[in-house]
Design a protein around this motif. Structure first.
Motif, PDB file in Angstrom:
ATOM      1  N   VAL A 127       0.850  -1.189   0.000  1.00  0.00           N
ATOM      2  CA  VAL A 127       0.000   0.000   0.000  1.00  0.00           C
ATOM      3  C   VAL A 127       0.888   1.242   0.000  1.00  0.00           C
ATOM      4  CG1 VAL A 127      -1.912  -1.164   1.160  1.00  0.00           C
ATOM      5  CG2 VAL A 127      -0.139  -0.057   2.528  1.00  0.00           C
ATOM      6  N   PRO A 128       0.410   2.347  -0.581  1.00  0.00           N
ATOM      7  CA  PRO A 128       1.233   3.569  -0.642  1.00  0.00           C
ATOM      8  C   PRO A 128       1.432   4.180   0.738  1.00  0.00           C
ATOM      9  CG  PRO A 128      -0.989   3.996  -1.452  1.00  0.00           C
ATOM     10  CD  PRO A 128      -0.893   2.515  -1.258  1.00  0.00           C
ATOM     11  N   GLY A 129       2.497   4.937   0.858  1.00  0.00           N
ATOM     12  CA  GLY A 129       2.758   5.675   2.082  1.00  0.00           C
ATOM     13  C   GLY A 129       3.458   4.880   3.163  1.00  0.00           C
ATOM     14  N   VAL A 130       3.947   3.672   2.858  1.00  0.00           N
ATOM     15  CA  VAL A 130       4.638   2.840   3.847  1.00  0.00           C
ATOM     16  C   VAL A 130       6.123   2.817   3.530  1.00  0.00           C
ATOM     17  CG1 VAL A 130       4.874   0.542   4.838  1.00  0.00           C
ATOM     18  CG2 VAL A 130       2.614   1.395   4.197  1.00  0.00           C
ATOM     19  N   ARG A 131       6.933   3.024   4.543  1.00  0.00           N
ATOM     20  CA  ARG A 131       8.380   2.922   4.377  1.00  0.00           C
ATOM     21  C   ARG A 131       8.798   1.515   4.804  1.00  0.00           C
ATOM     22  NH1 ARG A 131      13.066   6.166   7.373  1.00  0.00           N
ATOM     23  NH2 ARG A 131      14.747   5.807   5.866  1.00  0.00           N
ATOM     24  N   TRP A 132       9.343   0.748   3.863  1.00  0.00           N
ATOM     25  CA  TRP A 132       9.613  -0.665   4.084  1.00  0.00           C
ATOM     26  C   TRP A 132      11.002  -0.843   4.696  1.00  0.00           C
ATOM     27  CZ3 TRP A 132       5.335  -3.282   3.861  1.00  0.00           C
ATOM     28  CH2 TRP A 132       4.310  -2.844   3.021  1.00  0.00           C
ATOM     29  N   THR A 133      11.081  -0.641   5.995  1.00  0.00           N
ATOM     30  CA  THR A 133      12.363  -0.742   6.692  1.00  0.00           C
ATOM     31  C   THR A 133      12.331  -1.864   7.719  1.00  0.00           C
ATOM     32  OG1 THR A 133      11.695   0.862   8.378  1.00  0.00           O
ATOM     33  CG2 THR A 133      12.827   1.723   6.416  1.00  0.00           C
ATOM     34  N   VAL A 134      13.500  -2.470   7.949  1.00  0.00           N
ATOM     35  CA  VAL A 134      13.671  -3.458   9.016  1.00  0.00           C
ATOM     36  C   VAL A 134      14.835  -3.013   9.885  1.00  0.00           C
ATOM     37  CG1 VAL A 134      12.705  -5.404   7.738  1.00  0.00           C
ATOM     38  CG2 VAL A 134      15.136  -4.897   7.531  1.00  0.00           C
ATOM     39  N   PRO A 135      14.768  -3.270  11.186  1.00  0.00           N
ATOM     40  CA  PRO A 135      15.861  -2.856  12.071  1.00  0.00           C
ATOM     41  C   PRO A 135      17.102  -3.710  11.857  1.00  0.00           C
ATOM     42  CG  PRO A 135      14.247  -4.141  13.277  1.00  0.00           C
ATOM     43  CD  PRO A 135      13.665  -3.906  11.916  1.00  0.00           C
ATOM     44  N   CYS A 136      18.218  -3.129  12.085  1.00  0.00           N
ATOM     45  CA  CYS A 136      19.476  -3.861  11.966  1.00  0.00           C
ATOM     46  C   CYS A 136      19.638  -4.811  13.153  1.00  0.00           C
ATOM     47  CB  CYS A 136      20.663  -2.891  11.908  1.00  0.00           C
ATOM     48  SG  CYS A 136      20.724  -1.923  10.394  1.00  0.00           S
ATOM     49  N   GLY A 137      20.326  -5.885  12.889  1.00  0.00           N
ATOM     50  CA  GLY A 137      20.571  -6.862  13.930  1.00  0.00           C
ATOM     51  C   GLY A 137      20.867  -8.220  13.331  1.00  0.00           C
ATOM     52  N   ARG A 138      20.798  -9.200  14.189  1.00  0.00           N
ATOM     53  CA  ARG A 138      21.178 -10.550  13.780  1.00  0.00           C
ATOM     54  C   ARG A 138      20.237 -11.551  14.431  1.00  0.00           C
ATOM     55  NH1 ARG A 138      25.321 -13.870  12.332  1.00  0.00           N
ATOM     56  NH2 ARG A 138      25.799 -15.636  13.689  1.00  0.00           N
ATOM     57  N   VAL A 139      19.813 -12.554  13.656  1.00  0.00           N
ATOM     58  CA  VAL A 139      18.947 -13.623  14.147  1.00  0.00           C
ATOM     59  C   VAL A 139      19.567 -14.957  13.756  1.00  0.00           C
ATOM     60  CG1 VAL A 139      16.685 -14.727  13.971  1.00  0.00           C
ATOM     61  CG2 VAL A 139      16.851 -12.228  13.981  1.00  0.00           C
ATOM     62  N   GLU A 140      19.651 -15.860  14.704  1.00  0.00           N
ATOM     63  CA  GLU A 140      19.987 -17.254  14.420  1.00  0.00           C
ATOM     64  C   GLU A 140      18.809 -18.091  14.901  1.00  0.00           C
ATOM     65  OE1 GLU A 140      23.642 -18.639  16.031  1.00  0.00           O
ATOM     66  OE2 GLU A 140      24.811 -16.953  15.266  1.00  0.00           O
ATOM     67  N   ASP A 141      18.363 -19.028  14.062  1.00  0.00           N
ATOM     68  CA  ASP A 141      17.111 -19.670  14.410  1.00  0.00           C
ATOM     69  C   ASP A 141      17.022 -21.078  13.827  1.00  0.00           C
ATOM     70  OD1 ASP A 141      14.717 -19.670  15.725  1.00  0.00           O
ATOM     71  OD2 ASP A 141      13.652 -18.407  14.291  1.00  0.00           O
ATOM     72  N   SER A 142      16.351 -21.934  14.563  1.00  0.00           N
ATOM     73  CA  SER A 142      16.011 -23.285  14.115  1.00  0.00           C
ATOM     74  C   SER A 142      14.931 -23.792  15.051  1.00  0.00           C
ATOM     75  CB  SER A 142      17.238 -24.207  14.136  1.00  0.00           C
ATOM     76  OG  SER A 142      17.776 -24.290  15.444  1.00  0.00           O
ATOM     77  N   PRO A 143      14.112 -24.751  14.602  1.00  0.00           N
ATOM     78  CA  PRO A 143      12.968 -25.169  15.406  1.00  0.00           C
ATOM     79  C   PRO A 143      13.318 -26.186  16.483  1.00  0.00           C
ATOM     80  CG  PRO A 143      12.947 -26.313  13.310  1.00  0.00           C
ATOM     81  CD  PRO A 143      14.090 -25.336  13.247  1.00  0.00           C
ATOM     82  N   ARG A 144      12.541 -26.147  17.563  1.00  0.00           N
ATOM     83  CA  ARG A 144      12.669 -27.148  18.629  1.00  0.00           C
ATOM     84  C   ARG A 144      12.110 -28.487  18.168  1.00  0.00           C
ATOM     85  NH1 ARG A 144      12.624 -30.950  21.255  1.00  0.00           N
ATOM     86  NH2 ARG A 144      12.356 -31.247  23.498  1.00  0.00           N
ATOM     87  N   PHE A 145      10.956 -28.474  17.484  1.00  0.00           N
ATOM     88  CA  PHE A 145      10.305 -29.713  17.061  1.00  0.00           C
ATOM     89  C   PHE A 145      10.163 -29.738  15.541  1.00  0.00           C
ATOM     90  CE2 PHE A 145       8.771 -29.248  21.454  1.00  0.00           C
ATOM     91  CZ  PHE A 145       9.060 -30.503  21.951  1.00  0.00           C
ATOM     92  N   ALA A 146      10.238 -30.935  14.978  1.00  0.00           N
ATOM     93  CA  ALA A 146      10.148 -31.096  13.529  1.00  0.00           C
ATOM     94  C   ALA A 146       8.711 -31.044  13.028  1.00  0.00           C
ATOM     95  CB  ALA A 146      10.789 -32.426  13.117  1.00  0.00           C
ATOM     96  N   TRP A 147       7.742 -31.459  13.873  1.00  0.00           N
ATOM     97  CA  TRP A 147       6.332 -31.515  13.460  1.00  0.00           C
ATOM     98  C   TRP A 147       5.582 -30.393  14.163  1.00  0.00           C
ATOM     99  CZ3 TRP A 147       4.101 -36.118  10.873  1.00  0.00           C
ATOM    100  CH2 TRP A 147       2.723 -35.989  10.613  1.00  0.00           C
ATOM    101  N   ARG A 148       5.165 -29.398  13.381  1.00  0.00           N
ATOM    102  CA  ARG A 148       4.477 -28.231  13.921  1.00  0.00           C
ATOM    103  C   ARG A 148       3.268 -28.000  13.027  1.00  0.00           C
ATOM    104  NH1 ARG A 148       9.487 -27.211  12.519  1.00  0.00           N
ATOM    105  NH2 ARG A 148       8.860 -25.668  10.963  1.00  0.00           N
ATOM    106  N   GLY A 149       2.093 -28.387  13.500  1.00  0.00           N
ATOM    107  CA  GLY A 149       1.026 -28.438  12.525  1.00  0.00           C
ATOM    108  C   GLY A 149      -0.356 -28.085  12.996  1.00  0.00           C
ATOM    109  N   ALA A 150      -1.282 -28.268  12.039  1.00  0.00           N
ATOM    110  CA  ALA A 150      -2.710 -28.059  12.267  1.00  0.00           C
ATOM    111  C   ALA A 150      -3.473 -29.173  11.574  1.00  0.00           C
ATOM    112  CB  ALA A 150      -3.158 -26.704  11.729  1.00  0.00           C
TER     113      ALA A 150
END
Length: 563
Positions: A127-150
């Motif tokens: 949508v117009p009028g939005v500044r598409w910015t993300v904060p600086c930083g660092r993320v390391e990530d991986s899941p605890r469980f392999a099956w995550r569902g509905a």
């Protein structure tokens, strides 16, 4: 970066931000770039050098000099040591650097970036009028469980394909990776069969539907209900899911819950002379398939059709729950067949039947999944996955017997229960499963021994649809409780969830999700009077769990010793 759901394993903040400009370029291996584009579709990312990025992995490099070693503002690299769903993300004012263990990891890095953007990133277009910015930083990530569902029941109330695709998008946005699609039950058969076309021509619709939620109450709407997915639809759904790191788990629930099958092909029943209708009420039906070879061959053909349509089915659910075996016991032919197999009781024949289907699935490259009643006899294939819906204890027993399990306990993972005991709630199966109940749940509880915990694949929430007639009600039941399941299965606990949720709900607002507000239903979400009126206190989940525990204890007393 403190408002991310599910919470990443490692988050480090830094000053500054990165701005996505029109057609911001992205480079790296094609499969990783494609996955990132799925998550960040709203940004309409541009193109860059398609060659694989060659700089060191994020885990081994600092942020200095990134702009000198990159071919564009966003780069994606492969590092298999992170695991297929793992990723590392570094944001500087000059660049975004992602290292992923596979396409799923790249997708999840993109979903994290999406949450770091303004909430408008969850709209269909920028949508117009939005500044598409993300904060600086660092993320390391991986899941605890392999099956995550509905789990989504499309038998009781059919959900059109568009709603299933939308559910897949919402699962992917929350890093949930399994959609268990309940395609067949007493109230309807929901997939085309070219080999046995009466399954969808007859079994896919019922003449009417009960308007009462409890057994013994009689009132009907006299409105036909039905629908089914063509095999092409099912293939499309599965392919759409794969691009979003979601695995489709189809379920054909047998040998019980068979009214729809027997309405089409009555000769497959325990009593071939009995005629059946697609069930128009809720509860357990005595309709049951015969366990004779003809039925196994019939189902083998149908399972093969579904697997061929989907293309790849690592898991196939065959039910096995709530089977009334009286008709088997009273059939001379079935009893004689049971004895010819050297089996002592109908319960042993029940397990033999499911094992025969699991063998068929193994030959087709799929691993069988069952509800926990199928585990009681101890005769399942060892690689069969058990879903212990009756509670944690039966799950522990299955894990102790060496079966992998997926936590599906009624409490707190059955989202057809109301979130409060209030007459303002829309009609539900009973009271209550709150957001706090879900966040307090642990798929692998401390009471499990280490070797038992090792068999816990994860957890999923269940959306049984007796009282979920449409997509708006589905939204209301699924979210934000589904957000909590995403956190406890990915992050492993609920730390930080409550404080992050208000910001996350603004994302769901932008997406158009009609979730249940934390303060209770909006005026148009309330049950009101008549068929949608909730009956607080009539069925309490604690009473249901007590009853299920008693049934489990009775069954355990007849189960063969593990020794």
């Amino acid at each position: 970066m403190s408002d991310l759901i599910p919470r990443p394993r490692v988050v480090e903040t830094a000053s500054g931000s990165f701005e996505f400009l029109p057609r911001t370029s992205v480079s790296g291996p094609a499969d990783l770039v494609d996955a990132l584009r799925v998550a960040l579709a709203v940004l309409d990312l541009g193109h860059a050098d398609p060659r694989p990025a060659t700089s060191p992995a994020v885990a081994e490099a600092g942020t200095e000099g990134l702009s000198e070693t990159r071919t564009g503002p966003i780069t994606v690299e492969m590092d298999e040591s992170l695991g297929v769903e793992g990723y590392a993300l570094t944001v500087t004012p000059e660049a975004v650097q992602i290292v992923a263990g596979g396409a799923a990891g790249a997708l999840y890095a993109g979903q994290t970036l999406r949450q770091m953007l303004p909430a408008e990133a969850f709209r269909s277009v920028a949508v117009p009028g939005v500044r598409w910015t993300v904060p600086c930083g660092r993320v390391e990530d991986s899941p605890r469980f392999a099956w995550r569902g509905a789990h989504l029941d499309v038998s009781r109330h059919f959900m059109p394909k568009r709603e299933v695709l939308r559910m897949i998008d919402l699962l992917a946005a929350h890093k949930l990776n399994r959609l268990h699609l309940h395609l067949a039950d007493d109230q309807g058969w929901r997939v085309e069969s070219r080999a046995y076309p009466l399954l969808h021509e007859v079994g896919s619709h019922r003449a009417r539907t009960t308007t009462k939620p409890f057994r013994g109450e009689s009132a009907f709407d006299d409105t036909p209900h039905g629908g089914y997915y063509t095999l092409a639809d099912l293939g499309e759904i599965a392919a759409y899911a794969r691009t979003r790191a979601v695995t489709l788990v189809p379920e054909i629930d047998v040998p019980g819950h068979a009214s729809a099958v027997l309405a089409a092909y009555p000769h497959l029943g325990a009593d071939p002379s009995q005629r059946h209708d697609v069930l128009d009420r809720w509860g357990i039906s005595p309709a049951i398939l015969s366990p004779l070879p003809e039925t196994v061959d019939f189902l083998a053909t149908v399972l093969a059709e579904i697997i061929e349509a989907i293309g790849s089915v690592p898991y196939f659910h065959i039910g096995g729950d709530e089977c009334v075996l009286d008709a088997w016991a009273s059939s001379a032919e079935i009893t004689a067949y049971q004895r010819s197999l050297g089996l002592d009781a109908p319960s042993d024949l029940h397990a033999w039947f499911l094992r025969a289907l699991a063998d068929v699935l193994a030959g087709l490259g799929s691993r069988a999944v069952v509800w926990d009643e199928a585990f009681v006899s101890g005769r399942l294939r060892q690689d069969t996955i058990v879903m212990p819906w009756r509670g944690v204890e039966v799950g522990r027993q299955a894990a102790a017997a060496g079966h992998d399990i997926v936590a599906t306990s009624v409490f707190p993972l059955y989202f057809d229960y109301a979130e409060s005991s209030s007459p303002e709630e829309p009609a539900a199966i009973g009271d209550t499963i709150t957001l706090d109940d879900v966040t307090a749940f642990t798929p692998a509880p401390p009471s499990f021994r280490p070797e038992e915990s090792a068999h816990v694949l994860g957890a999923q929430f269940q959306l049984w649809t007796e009282r979920i007639p449409d997509a708006r009600t589905l939204d209301y039941r699924a979210w934000p409780r589904g957000c909590a399941v995403a956190q406890i299965t990915w992050s492993g606990d609920a730390d930080g969830f409550a404080s992050a949720l208000p910001a996350h709900l603004r994302r769901l607002d932008a997406y158009g999700v009609e979730y249940r507000p934390l303060t209770g239903p909006l005026p148009w979400q309330r049950g009101g009077t008549g068929d949608r009126m909730h009956q607080p206190g009539k069925v309490q989940v604690r009473d249901v769990m007590r009853h299920l525990e008693e049934l489990t204890q009775e069954a355990d007393s007849t189960r063969p010793s593990l020794s």
